[in-house]
Write a protein that holds these residues in place. Structure first.
Motif, PDB file in Angstrom:
ATOM      1  N   LEU A 180       0.777  -1.080   0.058  1.00 22.91           N
ATOM      2  CA  LEU A 180      -0.047  -0.004   0.011  1.00 22.91           C
ATOM      3  C   LEU A 180       0.773   1.362  -0.007  1.00 22.91           C
ATOM      4  N   GLN A 181       1.772   1.253   0.724  1.00 22.58           N
ATOM      5  CA  GLN A 181       2.859   2.319   0.918  1.00 22.58           C
ATOM      6  C   GLN A 181       3.600   2.645  -0.403  1.00 22.58           C
ATOM      7  N   ALA A 182       4.036   1.511  -1.206  1.00 17.83           N
ATOM      8  CA  ALA A 182       4.826   1.688  -2.499  1.00 17.83           C
ATOM      9  C   ALA A 182       3.615   2.348  -3.470  1.00 17.83           C
ATOM     10  N   ASN A 183       2.479   2.098  -3.254  1.00 19.97           N
ATOM     11  CA  ASN A 183       1.683   2.492  -4.165  1.00 19.97           C
ATOM     12  C   ASN A 183       1.436   3.960  -4.055  1.00 19.97           C
TER      13      ASN A 183
ATOM     14  N   ALA B  12      -2.240  10.798   9.916  1.00 18.98           N
ATOM     15  CA  ALA B  12      -1.780  11.018   8.427  1.00 18.98           C
ATOM     16  C   ALA B  12      -0.353  11.120   8.290  1.00 18.98           C
ATOM     17  N   LYS B  13       0.395  11.462   9.262  1.00 18.88           N
ATOM     18  CA  LYS B  13       1.824  11.648   9.164  1.00 18.88           C
ATOM     19  C   LYS B  13       2.591  10.415   8.692  1.00 18.88           C
ATOM     20  N   VAL B  14       1.929   9.232   9.191  1.00 20.64           N
ATOM     21  CA  VAL B  14       2.655   7.831   8.717  1.00 20.64           C
ATOM     22  C   VAL B  14       2.167   7.335   7.325  1.00 20.64           C
ATOM     23  N   PRO B  15       2.994   6.934   6.694  1.00 22.48           N
ATOM     24  CA  PRO B  15       2.600   6.524   5.267  1.00 22.48           C
ATOM     25  C   PRO B  15       1.618   5.400   5.193  1.00 22.48           C
ATOM     26  N   LEU B  16       1.937   4.546   5.955  1.00 20.02           N
ATOM     27  CA  LEU B  16       1.006   3.407   5.977  1.00 20.02           C
ATOM     28  C   LEU B  16      -0.503   3.735   6.438  1.00 20.02           C
ATOM     29  N   THR B  17      -0.966   4.596   7.485  1.00 20.60           N
ATOM     30  CA  THR B  17      -1.934   4.819   7.852  1.00 20.60           C
ATOM     31  C   THR B  17      -2.560   5.941   6.951  1.00 20.60           C
ATOM     32  N   LEU B  18      -1.821   6.644   6.281  1.00 22.40           N
ATOM     33  CA  LEU B  18      -2.111   7.654   5.276  1.00 22.40           C
ATOM     34  C   LEU B  18      -2.849   6.667   4.104  1.00 22.40           C
TER      35      LEU B  18
ATOM     36  N   THR C 130      -7.040   6.509   3.020  1.00 19.66           N
ATOM     37  CA  THR C 130      -7.455   6.789   1.780  1.00 19.66           C
ATOM     38  C   THR C 130      -8.444   5.739   1.513  1.00 19.66           C
ATOM     39  N   LEU C 131      -8.353   4.565   1.846  1.00 19.30           N
ATOM     40  CA  LEU C 131      -8.943   3.441   1.716  1.00 19.30           C
ATOM     41  C   LEU C 131     -10.343   3.297   2.428  1.00 19.30           C
ATOM     42  N   ALA C 132      -9.909   3.666   3.712  1.00 19.91           N
ATOM     43  CA  ALA C 132     -11.142   3.456   4.632  1.00 19.91           C
ATOM     44  C   ALA C 132     -12.252   4.492   4.678  1.00 19.91           C
TER      45      ALA C 132
ATOM     46  N   ILE D 275      -7.477   5.123  20.205  1.00 23.21           N
ATOM     47  CA  ILE D 275      -9.332   4.872  19.749  1.00 23.21           C
ATOM     48  C   ILE D 275      -9.176   5.006  18.370  1.00 23.21           C
ATOM     49  N   ARG D 276      -8.919   6.425  17.843  1.00 22.54           N
ATOM     50  CA  ARG D 276      -8.981   6.505  16.456  1.00 22.54           C
ATOM     51  C   ARG D 276      -8.299   5.812  15.557  1.00 22.54           C
ATOM     52  N   ARG D 277      -7.026   5.304  15.740  1.00 24.63           N
ATOM     53  CA  ARG D 277      -6.334   4.460  15.187  1.00 24.63           C
ATOM     54  C   ARG D 277      -7.181   3.270  15.057  1.00 24.63           C
ATOM     55  N   GLN D 278      -7.576   2.638  16.155  1.00 24.82           N
ATOM     56  CA  GLN D 278      -8.498   1.466  16.127  1.00 24.82           C
ATOM     57  C   GLN D 278      -9.716   1.412  15.296  1.00 24.82           C
ATOM     58  N   HIS D 279     -10.459   2.524  15.345  1.00 21.66           N
ATOM     59  CA  HIS D 279     -11.428   2.691  14.531  1.00 21.66           C
ATOM     60  C   HIS D 279     -11.249   2.753  12.786  1.00 21.66           C
ATOM     61  N   LEU D 280     -10.004   3.376  12.625  1.00 17.89           N
ATOM     62  CA  LEU D 280      -9.416   3.519  11.174  1.00 17.89           C
ATOM     63  C   LEU D 280      -9.269   2.069  10.789  1.00 17.89           C
ATOM     64  N   PHE D 281      -8.741   1.169  11.488  1.00 18.26           N
ATOM     65  CA  PHE D 281      -8.492  -0.184  11.044  1.00 18.26           C
ATOM     66  C   PHE D 281      -9.563  -0.931  10.967  1.00 18.26           C
TER      67      PHE D 281
END
Length: 645
Positions: free
Chosen positions: A73-76, A298-304, A308-310, A327-333
């Motif tokens: 995902l990050q390479a993309n 959003a500062k982390v490439p993977l979570t960014l 975009t997908l979530a 909690i926000r990270r958990q909700h994101l995944f």
């Protein structure tokens, strides 16, 4: 038509022809000049050495470049990552030891990537790559691996880049050189003698990912082992990756020549990325202006990429704006998982609840065992959660093996004698009981690990030590099988168990031992390139059949030509051949494997058809298929599933 190529982690300018992705000679020349200096002394390679190096490079390219890097995902996202020099993160003999860790942070010039940093270190180069979770450490490492592979493909006499994950080191905690030989054998199917030779002659470039994935109680020992290795192998080039928070907790530092830290994405980089995505991410762009928690994510490439997908196509008010960062990270995944289940044109093979439950179990086991890649044939009874289930599994394997042998003996005796009398049933029962005791001693009390029989080789390709070990093993088994051969004599002899027949039976036992020694001599290593899931078990079943046929041929020559008339029995040849194929030719590994799969299925840990589940999870972008194995798309997603109940 030619175009510039931008590589995440910095810019490496080259030219790629738009001809199905083929890299032209100008690009390869530039890469050789860029990486330059990392060359081994020129030497002529034998045909075998040439092939071994080529096969290893092919596997590194298939598993890591094509299987992970190009599908990441990050390479993309293709964001150029900014790097920062962290010289005090490593222990260098002439450094100022009075400086605190991290005090000499120095941003590198824009466009400078890990490949260029690595090249500038000089001969015997070693480098540490640090970063936060999801920052792109592995992607940066694999970009470097890609460049090194491209260079070495042009000249196979140069050092060979190989990617290894340090998580497996913590399982046995051996020296690094022994661990490398073992990993080359298990992961890349490089014969141990060749792997040992490469390590001793310092022919490898070690790209070691996942120092932080080593269990916390063994991480210090791992650092010490790496330092000891670099002292005794000073010409071996090496790159190590680790999460910075886990590395900073260590009391010892790696003795490497350089260190870089992957910096977080800047607001400008994030804005540019979202701008390129267009209108579907307008809601995210609006919310980012005021939501500090989302800004941190959003500062982390993977979570960014996950964002975009979530949150693709969602309005700002549809995205949660409360709760802690975790909690926000958990909700994101969780949202990402939900979105992947709603992907179109993918059959709904399993329910969301079942899939998540099974993936959580898989993630927990991989995390506990420090595994980064899952191979179906490598499931072991140690995956069972408690001793009681392990005991039931062992007894089940003993029962299944005994029933199979009983069936073989019964069919053989029926073929030999026609109508079986009561006294002959007693002989069958005695045989079955004896074999049951043997299986119980082996599987119920002793060894339980599943050892596949994946390939056949010529005996002269093995070392004298290996052949001697096989001969001794066969001799021991030969004497152990003598009582069974005598029982066989009693079963089929119509003129009674004469002294001549008993001597012949003992000879038969030794012949069986000789066949077992031959089986051990022709047993090869694991399959060179696994492209099919569970290929190891499938090939074990095929080889069990081949070993059975070989046993039939040898037994036919011995029994039909050299044994007394009363002991010449076609059914006995068939019976003993099947037993040898079952117990020594890979058949028992098949029974063990599918017995374990059946047990895990009835306990509802996983579906019986694991391949269908893993392929389904790959379609939903939870896993990536790499050769014949599977990996989670990122360790952060593995950790998300592993935290579930």
């Amino acid at each position: 038509m030619e175009k510039s190529v931008n590589i995440s982690g910095g810019s490496v300018q080259g030219f790629v022809q738009e001809n199905h992705g083929t890299v032209n000679q100008y690009f390869i020349t530039q890469m050789s000049e860029l990486i330059g200096g990392s060359t081994s002394p020129e030497k002529s390679l034998t045909q075998a050495e040439y092939r071994q190096r080529k096969v290893l490079l092919s596997k590194v390219k298939e598993y890591w470049i094509q299987g992970v890097l190009e599908k990441s995902l990050q390479a993309n996202a293709m964001i150029d990552l900014d790097l920062e020099q962290r010289s005090n993160a490593v222990e260098r003999p002439f450094a100022d030891f009075g400086e605190a860790f991290g005090s000499s942070e120095q941003p590198l010039s824009a466009g400078k990537d890990a490949t260029e940093v690595f090249q500038q270190i000089g001969e015997g180069r070693t480098l540490l790559i640090l970063g936060d979770p999801g920052s792109g450490k592995t992607i940066t490492l694999l970009k470097l691996a890609q460049n090194l592979v491209n260079r070495t493909e042009e000249d196979l006499s140069q050092f060979i880049p190989v990617v290894l994950n340090l998580s497996s080191w913590g399982i046995k905690e051996s020296t690094i050189d022994n661990w490398i030989v073992e990993e080359l054998f298990i992961k890349y199917q490089v014969p141990k003698e060749i792997g040992k030779n490469w390590v001793e002659e310092q022919q490898l470039i070690l790209l070691l990912d996942g120092l932080d994935e080593v269990s916390s109680n063994r991480r210090e020992a791992c650092v010490k082992a790496i330092n000891q290795f670099t002292q005794t192998h000073s010409l071996t080039e090496m790159v190590v990756c680790s999460r910075i928070a886990d590395y900073e907790l260590l009391a010892n530092r790696l003795k490497l020549r350089g260190a870089i830290y992957i910096r977080s994405l800047t607001p400008e980089q994030i804005d540019q990325y979202l701008e390129n995505a267009g209108e579907p991410l307008e809601g995210v762009k609006t919310l980012l202006r005021q939501d500090t928690a989302l800004q941190e994510l959003a500062k982390v490439p993977l979570t960014l990429s996950i964002i975009t997908l979530a949150y693709y196509g969602k309005k700002a008010q549809e995205i949660p704006q409360t709760g802690s960062l975790e909690i926000r990270r958990q909700h994101l995944f969780t949202t990402y998982v939900d979105q992947m289940f709603q992907r179109k044109r993918i059959n709904q093979k399993y329910s969301r609840e079942k899939t998540v439950q099974w993936l959580a179990w898989l993630a927990q086991k991989m995390s506990n065992l420090s595994q980064s890649m899952f191979l179906i044939e490598q499931i072991q009874p140690s995956w069972l959660p408690n001793k009681l289930e392990n005991i039931f599994y062992r007894l089940g394997i003993v029962l299944a093996g005994t029933l199979v042998i009983a069936f073989i003996l019964f069919i053989g005796m029926t073929f030999d004698l026609g109508n079986i009398q009561l006294n002959q049933l007693n002989v069958i029962a005695l045989n079955i009981f004896a074999w049951g005791l043997v299986l119980f001693a082996y599987f119920g009390i002793g060894a339980i690990e599943i050892n596949t029989f994946e390939s056949l080789t010529w005996p002269w390709k093995k070392s004298g030590k290996e052949l001697l070990a096989g001969f001794v093993k066969g001799l021991i088994w030969g004497f152990a099988l003598c009582p069974f051969a005598i029982l066989w004599c009693v079963r089929i002899c119509r003129d009674g168990a004469t002294q001549e027949n008993i001597i012949a039976s003992i000879i038969l036992g030794l012949v069986l031992g000789l066949i077992i020694g031959i089986i051990d001599a022709v047993k090869g290593a694991e399959i060179e390139t696994k492209t099919i899931p569970n290929q190891g078990i499938r090939q074990s079943a095929v080889n069990a059949g081949i070993i059975t046929v070989i046993s039939w041929i040898i037994l036919s020559v011995m029994i039909l030509n050299f044994f007394p008339m009363g002991l010449r029995s076609v059914s006995s040849i068939i019976t003993w051949g099947l037993i040898l194929g079952l117990l020594f030719g890979g058949g028992i590994a098949v029974i063990q494997h599918y017995g374990l799969r059946f047990f895990l299925w009835i306990r509802n840990y996983v579906p019986f058809s694991l391949v269908h589940l893993l392929d389904y999870a790959s379609e939903r972008v939870f896993l990536r298929k790499v050769g014949g194995g599977y990996i989670f798309i990122h360790r952060m997603l593995l950790e998300y599933f592993a935290r579930m109940k």
